[in-house]
Design an enzyme around this catalytic site. Structure first.
Site, short mmCIF file in Angstrom:
data_model
loop_
_atom_site.label_atom_id
_atom_site.label_comp_id
_atom_site.label_asym_id
_atom_site.label_seq_id
_atom_site.Cartn_x
_atom_site.Cartn_y
_atom_site.Cartn_z
CD GLU A 135 -2.87 1.01 2.38
OE1 GLU A 135 -3.63 0.04 2.20
OE2 GLU A 135 -2.98 1.81 3.32
CE1 TYR A 149 -10.51 10.40 -3.65
CE2 TYR A 149 -11.46 10.68 -1.46
CZ TYR A 149 -11.38 11.05 -2.80
OH TYR A 149 -12.17 12.07 -3.26
P1 FAD Z 1 -18.62 1.44 6.62
O1 FAD Z 1 -18.58 0.14 5.90
O2 FAD Z 1 -19.66 2.40 6.20
O3 FAD Z 1 -18.76 1.10 8.17
C1 FAD Z 1 -18.75 2.15 9.14
C2 FAD Z 1 -19.60 1.74 10.34
O4 FAD Z 1 -20.97 1.60 9.96
C3 FAD Z 1 -19.21 0.38 10.93
O5 FAD Z 1 -19.40 0.48 12.31
C4 FAD Z 1 -20.18 -0.60 10.30
O6 FAD Z 1 -20.43 -1.71 11.14
C5 FAD Z 1 -21.42 0.24 10.12
N1 FAD Z 1 -22.13 -0.06 8.86
C6 FAD Z 1 -21.61 -0.43 7.67
N2 FAD Z 1 -22.58 -0.50 6.73
C7 FAD Z 1 -23.73 -0.16 7.34
C8 FAD Z 1 -25.06 -0.01 6.89
N3 FAD Z 1 -25.40 -0.19 5.61
N4 FAD Z 1 -26.01 0.38 7.79
C9 FAD Z 1 -25.67 0.61 9.08
N5 FAD Z 1 -24.40 0.49 9.57
C10 FAD Z 1 -23.46 0.12 8.71
N6 FAD Z 1 -9.80 6.03 5.07
C11 FAD Z 1 -9.53 7.00 4.17
O7 FAD Z 1 -9.89 8.15 4.40
N7 FAD Z 1 -8.87 6.72 3.00
C12 FAD Z 1 -8.43 5.47 2.68
O8 FAD Z 1 -7.82 5.26 1.64
C13 FAD Z 1 -8.69 4.41 3.63
N8 FAD Z 1 -8.30 3.14 3.38
C14 FAD Z 1 -8.62 2.14 4.27
C15 FAD Z 1 -8.26 0.82 3.97
C16 FAD Z 1 -8.55 -0.21 4.86
C17 FAD Z 1 -8.16 -1.62 4.50
C18 FAD Z 1 -9.21 0.08 6.09
C19 FAD Z 1 -9.50 -1.02 7.07
C20 FAD Z 1 -9.58 1.39 6.39
C21 FAD Z 1 -9.31 2.44 5.49
N9 FAD Z 1 -9.68 3.75 5.75
C22 FAD Z 1 -9.40 4.75 4.83
C23 FAD Z 1 -10.37 4.09 7.00
C24 FAD Z 1 -11.92 3.96 6.88
O9 FAD Z 1 -12.42 5.00 6.06
C25 FAD Z 1 -12.49 4.06 8.29
O10 FAD Z 1 -12.12 2.92 9.03
C26 FAD Z 1 -13.99 4.37 8.45
O11 FAD Z 1 -14.21 4.68 9.82
C27 FAD Z 1 -14.93 3.24 8.09
O12 FAD Z 1 -14.90 2.96 6.77
P2 FAD Z 1 -15.74 1.71 6.17
O13 FAD Z 1 -15.59 1.76 4.71
O14 FAD Z 1 -15.40 0.48 6.88
O15 FAD Z 1 -17.21 2.20 6.56
#
Ligand code: FAD
Length: 285
Positions: free
Chosen positions: A17, A49
């Site tokens: 990464e 990002y």
């Molecule tokens: P979601 O999937 O939306 O989840 C967030 C919360 O909502 C969780 O508690 C989940 O249980 C809950 N949830 C999920 N879907 C739903 C739904 N449909 N209805 C109700 N609740 C729901 N951040 C950046 O800014 N840039 C990056 O490039 C970046 N890369 C990352 C790469 C990896 C591998 C990881 C693990 C994290 C990365 N992050 C990045 C951080 C990430 O944006 C944060 O961890 C953020 O807090 C959650 O993102 P998510 O996509 O898991 O969110």
């Protein structure tokens, strides 16, 4: 190539990464980092990002550079601080640049949320699906997402993502493999069967450690805490120990049948190279 095809190839896959720079004048330096890490022949390379201090503007540029080096690129995209219009223009630009893989993320709550922003990564996954033939991945959290009330609720969120079209998950970093193994059992039990890429962070300086804990919520096992305490004041020793610890985690994962591993290389080609060299006979590169 689609990341899902790589993850299902039956071989051990190791991805790396990097994060984009903050300012355009650092872009050529970042591209050099891309070339150095690409030369190690990782299975694919992801470009964050707006995370890790970099700006979102250069994710497409660096992803294009990755593909130019003959390595599959996985571009991250987050929806909390990006308007739908901008998301669509980035998706279009990825398409134009023949980048086939997107890691769809929500972004952190601390970020400035734009009015009407998608609330969850699953909304972004649905949007991407409507606008191109991408392989879409998402994030998962072996120690539970910090905002989730419970592991069960977190698994429900992952299920929604998988049902929305997420073809693989990459885990948040973890430092105790048993946490990952327990998580995999829970995923299987809840019927989620998409491939999971195990995220390993080589911690190469002790100052990183507290920041990592506060940002990711990842637990630090006593064994690793002892290493960090012992070598905190000796940067060279800490770096060597951090690389050894990450290598040890990866070897244990591979020995336990985990084929897909992601290294949070954090723009450090020397760290990536040390780990790849440590694994050379194990992964056959
Ligand atoms: P979601 O999937 O939306 O989840 C967030 C919360 O909502 C969780 O508690 C989940 O249980 C809950 N949830 C999920 N879907 C739903 C739904 N449909 N209805 C109700 N609740 C729901 N951040 C950046 O800014 N840039 C990056 O490039 C970046 N890369 C990352 C790469 C990896 C591998 C990881 C693990 C994290 C990365 N992050 C990045 C951080 C990430 O944006 C944060 O961890 C953020 O807090 C959650 O993102 P998510 O996509 O898991 O969110």
């Amino acid at each position: 190539m689609k990341v899902a095809d790589i993850l299902n190839n039956g071989r051990v896959n190791v991805s790396c990464e990097l994060f984009p720079p903050k300012a355009w004048d650092k872009l050529s330096g970042a591209k050099q980092v891309v070339r150095e890490i690409a030369a190690l022949k990782p299975s694919f390379m992801s470009v964050t990002y707006g995370a890790g201090g970099g700006t979102s503007e250069y994710t497409v540029d660096l992803s294009r550079e990755v593909e130019g080096c003959g390595v599959t690129a996985l571009a991250h995209l987050t929806c909390l601080s990006t308007s739908e219009e901008k998301l669509l223009s980035i998706i279009e630009s990825l398409k134009e640049n023949k980048i086939e893989n997107i890691l769809a993320l929500r972004g952190d709550k601390g970020e400035l949320s734009v009015p009407g922003a998608f609330a969850h990564a699953s909304d972004l996954i649905s949007l991407i699906q409507k606008h191109g033939d991408f392989c879409i991945g998402g994030a998962c959290y072996p120690e539970c997402h910090p905002e989730s009330p419970s592991l069960a609720a977190d698994l429900d969120g992952l299920k929604i993502k998988a049902e929305s079209g997420c073809e693989f998950f990459t885990t948040q970093m973890f430092f105790d493999n048993n946490v990952f193994y327990k998580f995999m059992y829970r995923l299987l039990a809840s019927g989620i069967s998409v491939p999971v890429v195990a995220g390993i962070m080589p911690v190469t300086n002790s100052a990183q450690l507290d920041r990592i804990i506060s940002l990711s919520g990842s637990g630090i096992p006593l064994r690793f805490r002892a290493i960090a305490d012992k070598f905190a004041s000796d940067p060279a020793a800490m770096k060597q120990a951090g690389i050894a610890y990450a290598t040890d985690q990866i070897i244990d994962l591979i020995a336990s049948g985990v084929n897909n591993i992601h290294i949070y290389t954090m723009n450090k080609p020397d760290v990536a190279e040390s780990i790849m060299t440590n694994l050379s006979d194990i992964i056959g590169k």
